[in-house]
Design a protein around this motif. Structure first.
Motif, short mmCIF file in Angstrom:
data_model
loop_
_atom_site.label_atom_id
_atom_site.label_comp_id
_atom_site.label_asym_id
_atom_site.label_seq_id
_atom_site.Cartn_x
_atom_site.Cartn_y
_atom_site.Cartn_z
N ILE A 97 0.83 -1.21 0.00
CA ILE A 97 0.00 0.00 0.00
C ILE A 97 0.86 1.25 0.00
O ILE A 97 0.57 2.22 -0.70
N GLN A 98 1.96 1.22 0.74
CA GLN A 98 2.83 2.39 0.81
C GLN A 98 3.44 2.75 -0.55
O GLN A 98 3.80 3.89 -0.79
N ASP A 99 3.54 1.77 -1.45
CA ASP A 99 4.03 2.05 -2.80
C ASP A 99 2.95 2.66 -3.68
O ASP A 99 3.24 3.37 -4.64
N LEU A 100 1.69 2.35 -3.38
CA LEU A 100 0.58 2.88 -4.18
C LEU A 100 0.26 4.33 -3.84
O LEU A 100 -0.11 5.11 -4.73
N ILE A 101 0.39 4.68 -2.57
CA ILE A 101 0.09 6.04 -2.14
C ILE A 101 0.99 7.02 -2.89
O ILE A 101 2.20 6.86 -2.92
N GLY A 102 0.37 8.01 -3.50
CA GLY A 102 1.14 9.02 -4.24
C GLY A 102 1.17 8.80 -5.74
O GLY A 102 1.64 9.66 -6.49
N LEU A 103 0.67 7.64 -6.21
CA LEU A 103 0.65 7.41 -7.66
C LEU A 103 -0.25 8.42 -8.34
O LEU A 103 -1.32 8.78 -7.83
N GLU A 104 0.16 8.88 -9.52
CA GLU A 104 -0.68 9.76 -10.33
C GLU A 104 -1.58 8.87 -11.18
O GLU A 104 -1.11 7.90 -11.78
N VAL A 105 -2.87 9.21 -11.22
CA VAL A 105 -3.85 8.35 -11.87
C VAL A 105 -4.36 9.03 -13.14
O VAL A 105 -4.81 10.18 -13.12
#
Length: 167
Positions: A97-105
């Motif tokens: 989850i910590q890798d997903l937070i901050g992804l641009e969608v």
């Protein structure tokens, strides 16, 4: 950039008189936390050797090497503990989850920018991603299912989606 050491839980209290601590897991399950023999503190700077651990309700009771009294256990209360990402092999299509937070969608068809992924809600059937567009002052909830999430590229900080209905 991916963090090498990921938060996995927090020591919230002491348990008994022999130095055991109660850990609130910040991972998928308390059982997952019990799989580790080596954990870390201070964002990976200090090593913790876990002598034994067990699940009690939704918590983990942990005995840490070198912590043998209630007084010693009190000194590490409220400490965040970390895991090394190299100690876990994720299955294809699984992410921290910590890798997903901050992804641009972005939209998979039009490349329109929807916003930044700010939270992952674990609902049971499937996760739900919270996407925030600060410029438009909007927040979107999208199901984390293959029909919607087309690609996730952690290295390039990008997720592409095909919304089920128009935003």
């Amino acid at each position: 950039m991916k963090k090498q050491f990921l938060e996995i839980g927090k020591i919230v209290n002491v348990h008994g008189l022999k130095g055991e601590v109660k850990v609130y897991p910040w991972c998928d399950s308390p059982e997952f936390l019990c799989e580790f023999e080596t954990l870390y503190t201070h964002q990976g700077k200090n090593i913790i050797t876990v002598e034994k651990s067990r699940v009690q309700k939704n918590m983990v009771i942990m005995k840490i090497n070198g912590i043998d009294t209630i007084e010693q256990a009190q000194t590490i209360k409220n400490m965040v503990i970390y895991m090394n990402r190299d100690d876990v092999e994720l299955t294809e299509g699984s992410y921290f989850i910590q890798d997903l937070i901050g992804l641009e969608v972005y939209d998979a068809d039009t490349n329109a920018f929807y916003g930044t992924l700010i939270d992952v809600l674990e609902t049971g059937a499937n996760d739900v991603y919270t996407i925030q567009n600060e410029e438009l002052h909007k927040e979107y909830l999208i199901p984390a299912i293959p029909d919607v999430v087309i690609s996730i590229d952690i290295e390039n900080n990008k997720m592409t989606i095909k919304p089920l209905e128009e935003f």
